[in-house]
Design a protein around this motif. Structure first.
Motif, PDB file in Angstrom:
ATOM      1  N   VAL A  78     -36.037  31.411  -9.892  1.00  0.00           N
ATOM      2  CA  VAL A  78     -36.748  31.916  -8.716  1.00  0.00           C
ATOM      3  C   VAL A  78     -35.796  31.920  -7.525  1.00  0.00           C
ATOM      4  O   VAL A  78     -35.109  30.926  -7.273  1.00  0.00           O
ATOM      5  N   ASP A  79     -35.771  33.041  -6.834  1.00  0.00           N
ATOM      6  CA  ASP A  79     -34.957  33.213  -5.629  1.00  0.00           C
ATOM      7  C   ASP A  79     -33.467  33.015  -5.904  1.00  0.00           C
ATOM      8  O   ASP A  79     -32.724  32.539  -5.046  1.00  0.00           O
ATOM      9  N   GLY A  87     -35.076  41.494 -11.114  1.00  0.00           N
ATOM     10  CA  GLY A  87     -35.055  40.973  -9.754  1.00  0.00           C
ATOM     11  C   GLY A  87     -34.528  39.552  -9.648  1.00  0.00           C
ATOM     12  O   GLY A  87     -33.964  38.993 -10.590  1.00  0.00           O
ATOM     13  N   ARG A  88     -34.741  38.950  -8.487  1.00  0.00           N
ATOM     14  CA  ARG A  88     -34.235  37.607  -8.200  1.00  0.00           C
ATOM     15  C   ARG A  88     -35.135  36.505  -8.753  1.00  0.00           C
ATOM     16  O   ARG A  88     -34.713  35.365  -8.863  1.00  0.00           O
ATOM     17  N   SER A  89     -36.374  36.820  -9.048  1.00  0.00           N
ATOM     18  CA  SER A  89     -37.304  35.842  -9.618  1.00  0.00           C
ATOM     19  C   SER A  89     -37.776  36.397 -10.949  1.00  0.00           C
ATOM     20  O   SER A  89     -38.390  37.463 -11.010  1.00  0.00           O
ATOM     21  N   HIS A  90     -37.470  35.665 -12.027  1.00  0.00           N
ATOM     22  CA  HIS A  90     -37.732  36.189 -13.359  1.00  0.00           C
ATOM     23  C   HIS A  90     -37.831  35.055 -14.376  1.00  0.00           C
ATOM     24  O   HIS A  90     -37.408  33.932 -14.115  1.00  0.00           O
ATOM     25  N   ALA A 110     -39.836  40.100 -14.921  1.00  0.00           N
ATOM     26  CA  ALA A 110     -39.869  39.906 -13.474  1.00  0.00           C
ATOM     27  C   ALA A 110     -41.032  38.990 -13.090  1.00  0.00           C
ATOM     28  O   ALA A 110     -42.117  39.086 -13.657  1.00  0.00           O
ATOM     29  N   ARG A 111     -40.795  38.107 -12.125  1.00  0.00           N
ATOM     30  CA  ARG A 111     -41.838  37.213 -11.608  1.00  0.00           C
ATOM     31  C   ARG A 111     -41.810  37.207 -10.084  1.00  0.00           C
ATOM     32  O   ARG A 111     -41.600  36.173  -9.448  1.00  0.00           O
ATOM     33  N   PRO A 112     -42.040  38.366  -9.452  1.00  0.00           N
ATOM     34  CA  PRO A 112     -42.012  38.420  -7.990  1.00  0.00           C
ATOM     35  C   PRO A 112     -43.101  37.568  -7.347  1.00  0.00           C
ATOM     36  O   PRO A 112     -42.983  37.203  -6.172  1.00  0.00           O
ATOM     37  N   ASP A 113     -44.141  37.223  -8.103  1.00  0.00           N
ATOM     38  CA  ASP A 113     -45.219  36.391  -7.573  1.00  0.00           C
ATOM     39  C   ASP A 113     -44.739  34.990  -7.198  1.00  0.00           C
ATOM     40  O   ASP A 113     -45.387  34.297  -6.409  1.00  0.00           O
ATOM     41  N   SER A 115     -41.570  34.405  -5.921  1.00  0.00           N
ATOM     42  CA  SER A 115     -40.551  34.504  -4.871  1.00  0.00           C
ATOM     43  C   SER A 115     -41.018  33.814  -3.600  1.00  0.00           C
ATOM     44  O   SER A 115     -42.158  33.986  -3.169  1.00  0.00           O
TER      45      SER A 115
END
Length: 142
Positions: A78-79, A87-90, A110-113, A115
């Motif tokens: 994450v981040d 992405g940056r959070s996965h 992806a896990r943008p939730d 971030s």
């Protein structure tokens, strides 16, 4: 371990982390804080371990589950740095028997939730999704 075995273990109820999780600093990893070799009890008797890392300067957080002698079977970042299309959070998950050797480079979601969330929130969400009961205290080692 293959994907079917991984999913059965992931979905197995009754996994627990007994005790607290406290991050500590090691000079070699400064400013990173970590807790490693956290035992995850389970009724299958699989030697499951968790590692947790946090860099307070960059905000990067990682929760990693592994089997000693086999390697990583699941990880959430994450981040952190950008990871292709995820992405940056996965989240990385075991896909084939070769995945631990390749550091889980397949099946990245992806896990943008997650971030921007703090490490304790990420850790507890990871545990919920993996059916791991963690009732202890989390100490980020500030």
């Amino acid at each position: 371990m293959n994907r079917t075995e991984f999913e059965a273990l992931r979905d197995l109820p009754g996994k627990t982390i007994d005790g607290d999780i406290r991050l500590s600093r090691r000079e070699a990893l400064r400013p990173v804080r970590e807790a490693s070799d956290i035992s995850i009890a389970n009724e299958h008797g699989v030697d499951l371990r968790m590692g947790v890392r946090w860099n307070p300067e960059t905000g990067k957080k990682t929760v990693n589950v592994y089997v000693p002698g086999l390697g990583p079977i699941c990880r959430i970042d994450v981040d952190g740095p950008m990871h292709r299309d995820a992405g940056r959070s996965h989240k990385h998950s075991l896909h084939t028997e070769r995945c631990p050797d390749r550091n889980l480079d397949q099946d990245v979601a992806a896990r943008p939730d997650l971030s921007g969330r703090d490490l304790e929130t990420v850790l507890r969400q990871f545990c919920r999704e993996a059916a791991i009961t963690f009732g202890g205290v989390f100490d980020p080692g500030l």
